[in-house]
Write a protein that holds these residues in place. Sequence first.
Motif, PDB file in Angstrom:
ATOM      1  N   GLY A  10     -10.329  -9.406  -2.134  1.00  0.00           N
ATOM      2  CA  GLY A  10     -10.765  -8.697  -3.267  1.00  0.00           C
ATOM      3  C   GLY A  10     -12.247  -9.758  -3.957  1.00  0.00           C
ATOM      4  O   GLY A  10     -12.373 -10.853  -3.495  1.00  0.00           O
TER       5      GLY A  10
ATOM      6  N   HIS B 233      -4.464  -9.064  -4.573  1.00  0.00           N
ATOM      7  CA  HIS B 233      -5.467  -9.085  -5.107  1.00  0.00           C
ATOM      8  C   HIS B 233      -5.825 -10.177  -5.898  1.00  0.00           C
ATOM      9  O   HIS B 233      -5.057 -10.416  -6.884  1.00  0.00           O
ATOM     10  CB  HIS B 233      -5.894  -7.678  -5.647  1.00  0.00           C
ATOM     11  CG  HIS B 233      -7.268  -7.393  -5.883  1.00  0.00           C
ATOM     12  ND1 HIS B 233      -8.310  -7.789  -6.857  1.00  0.00           N
ATOM     13  CD2 HIS B 233      -8.137  -6.521  -5.091  1.00  0.00           C
ATOM     14  CE1 HIS B 233      -9.278  -7.458  -6.700  1.00  0.00           C
ATOM     15  NE2 HIS B 233      -9.437  -6.428  -5.590  1.00  0.00           N
TER      16      HIS B 233
ATOM     17  N   ASP C 124      -5.095  -9.364  -9.683  1.00  0.00           N
ATOM     18  CA  ASP C 124      -4.004  -9.363 -10.071  1.00  0.00           C
ATOM     19  C   ASP C 124      -3.469 -11.065 -10.055  1.00  0.00           C
ATOM     20  O   ASP C 124      -2.553 -11.273 -10.728  1.00  0.00           O
ATOM     21  CB  ASP C 124      -3.072  -8.785  -9.124  1.00  0.00           C
ATOM     22  CG  ASP C 124      -3.129  -7.176  -9.343  1.00  0.00           C
ATOM     23  OD1 ASP C 124      -3.364  -6.802 -10.746  1.00  0.00           O
ATOM     24  OD2 ASP C 124      -3.404  -6.489  -8.337  1.00  0.00           O
TER      25      ASP C 124
ATOM     26  N   THR D 160      -1.691  -4.486  -9.767  1.00  0.00           N
ATOM     27  CA  THR D 160      -2.109  -3.149 -10.157  1.00  0.00           C
ATOM     28  C   THR D 160      -3.546  -2.617  -8.867  1.00  0.00           C
ATOM     29  O   THR D 160      -3.958  -1.501  -9.041  1.00  0.00           O
ATOM     30  CB  THR D 160      -3.285  -3.274 -11.454  1.00  0.00           C
ATOM     31  OG1 THR D 160      -4.147  -4.320 -11.187  1.00  0.00           O
ATOM     32  CG2 THR D 160      -2.235  -3.525 -12.579  1.00  0.00           C
ATOM     33  N   LEU D 161      -3.680  -3.620  -8.233  1.00  0.00           N
ATOM     34  CA  LEU D 161      -4.596  -3.481  -7.047  1.00  0.00           C
ATOM     35  C   LEU D 161      -4.284  -3.469  -5.647  1.00  0.00           C
ATOM     36  O   LEU D 161      -3.383  -4.522  -5.433  1.00  0.00           O
ATOM     37  CB  LEU D 161      -6.023  -4.137  -7.259  1.00  0.00           C
ATOM     38  CG  LEU D 161      -6.970  -3.959  -8.395  1.00  0.00           C
ATOM     39  CD1 LEU D 161      -7.819  -4.963  -8.891  1.00  0.00           C
ATOM     40  CD2 LEU D 161      -7.352  -2.516  -8.549  1.00  0.00           C
TER      41      LEU D 161
END
Length: 286
Positions: free
Chosen positions: A169, A206, A209, A284-285
């Motif tokens: 990410g 990620h 996160d 969350t990602l």
Amino acid sequence: MKKVLLIGGAGYVGTSLIPQLLEKNYEVTVYDRLLWGGDVLIPFLLNKNFHFIKGDVRNKSDLAKAVKDQDVTVLLAAIVGFPACDGNPVLAKDTNVGGAKNLASAVSKDQYVLYASSGSNYGRVLDQICTEETPLKPITHYSKTKTEAELVLMDKTTCTAYRPGTAFGVSPRLRLDLLPHQLILDALQRKHITLYEGNVIRPFIHVRDFGRAFVFAIENQKKMQNEVYNLGADELNYTKRQMAEFIAKETGATIEDSDKWSDPDKRHYQVSYAKLQKLGYRHTLS
């Protein structure tokens, strides 16, 4: 206001974590030798709760001064990955292990330490899903230094250690040497992915996160201190082929399997994240 020191905070994970801590109204100090430059920190200097100290984790006296009066210290400074560690094994040992020992001697028991360890510490696990109780069998110089540092900090300090999967990410200090990013670069630049050892399973997380997990640990210190946690998500355990196919679908790149190279790290493991999830943490990602 709680004071948080980020050792190695100018790196890939640190520059994603800084804004999350500032948003929570923590007082944040970055201690970093700026191996990759410091331009990424300039925007944070406008925040009155952000401070910077230029320093090296290998310098015991300077580190002790920086740690003094901090409530939480996050150790991110490291020579990361087997190529970098094999290229300069002495520097890797002095930074990864020596830095952990310097920190352990500098903090008091009432100061909370968070450590970015590595899922690489598990090595090659073919017959089970790794939990935090799975024996560590590091293979490379990199994973051996991370394992030793983790053991030092868990033994000598009030510490929570995370064993994260491979991060991916966008971050202000972007790393392009990470597996997902290498595959994306090949797909975009060459429209072709050369895939080695496609059946190998790797866990991912990620970078945002990754940072959120440190905030979560600060907010749940009493529940989490003196424990180790795998960091990632069950649905982010992928084979390298699955990762390549996802990228190829989005970019139109072709995939070619090759046996001309073998990963010296030999990582092949699937991880359980039940321990951390029981406390309420969720990624969350994806």
